[in-house]
Design a protein around this motif. Structure first.
Motif: not given
Length: 211
Positions: A128-151
């Motif tokens: 659960a991501i509450l009142s925040g951002t994902l860490p874009f451009d910080a060394g973790v992948p944010t590619t298409a399909g990276r979280l496929t099926g993850v709630p």
């Protein structure tokens, strides 16, 4: 004794089940806060899981932070990597493979939760991501399909002026779109806080994940 990255071993506050096999819900506080503050959420969440609120390893502003920033919501990649490895050392000791783990993060803790999830999506039963951002451009992948099926649940305040709107929108769009995650998303007419209705939604979402 020091943990990975030269940090002190984690300080953890707990609530809920003491069964070491119970699903584990990890609560991640915001920048400048501490573990006891976010542990209060456990009283509004379902009975049954074990709740663990972890203190971030970097002292800041009378509280603690998950990573060094290069701007609000923009982690320094090397710092995020170091704290991720530190956290995983703790998590893998308390929750061996097979024990479900759900992350719930607020503000800076939401960015850290998102970084953990993107770093190793298969490790977690949801986030659960509450009142925040994902860490874009910080060394973790944010590619298409990276979280496929993850709630993933994302909740934002329509009037949040703490996290840059560009990052909130980018997070919303990525999670609801190309990430492939199974997303529950809501915006509430509040600022940088967790709306009561959003917390109720988190409780329902969490109960469904762990049913």
């Amino acid at each position: 004794m020091t943990a990975p990255g030269g940090f002190a071993p984690p300080v953890v506050a707990t609530a809920g089940s003491a069964d070491p096999a119970a699903p584990l819900v990890v609560l991640l506080h915001g920048r400048g806060s501490h573990e006891r503050e976010i542990l209060t959420l456990a009283g509004r969440l379902p009975a049954g899981p074990a709740y663990a609120a972890v203190r971030a390893p970097i002292a800041e502003g009378g509280g603690y932070a998950w990573f060094a920033n290069r701007g609000i919501g923009r982690p320094v990649a090397t710092s995020l990597r170091a704290t991720t490895d530190w956290f995983r050392g703790w998590l893998d000791a308390v929750a061996p493979a097979g024990r479900p783990v759900v992350l719930i993060g607020f503000s800076g803790g939401a960015a850290f939760a998102g970084g953990l999830l993107l770093d190793d999506p298969a490790r977690y039963a949801g986030a659960a991501i509450l009142s925040g951002t994902l860490p874009f451009d910080a060394g973790v992948p944010t590619t298409a399909g990276r979280l496929t099926g993850v709630p993933v649940l994302v909740a934002q305040g329509e009037h949040d002026t703490v996290i840059p709107r560009e990052l909130l929108d980018r997070t919303w769009d990525y999670l609801a779109g190309e990430s492939g995650a199974t997303v529950t998303a809501r915006r509430d007419p509040v600022g940088h806080t967790i709306a009561p209705a959003a917390l109720d939604a988190v409780a329902g979402w969490l109960g469904a994940r762990l049913a």
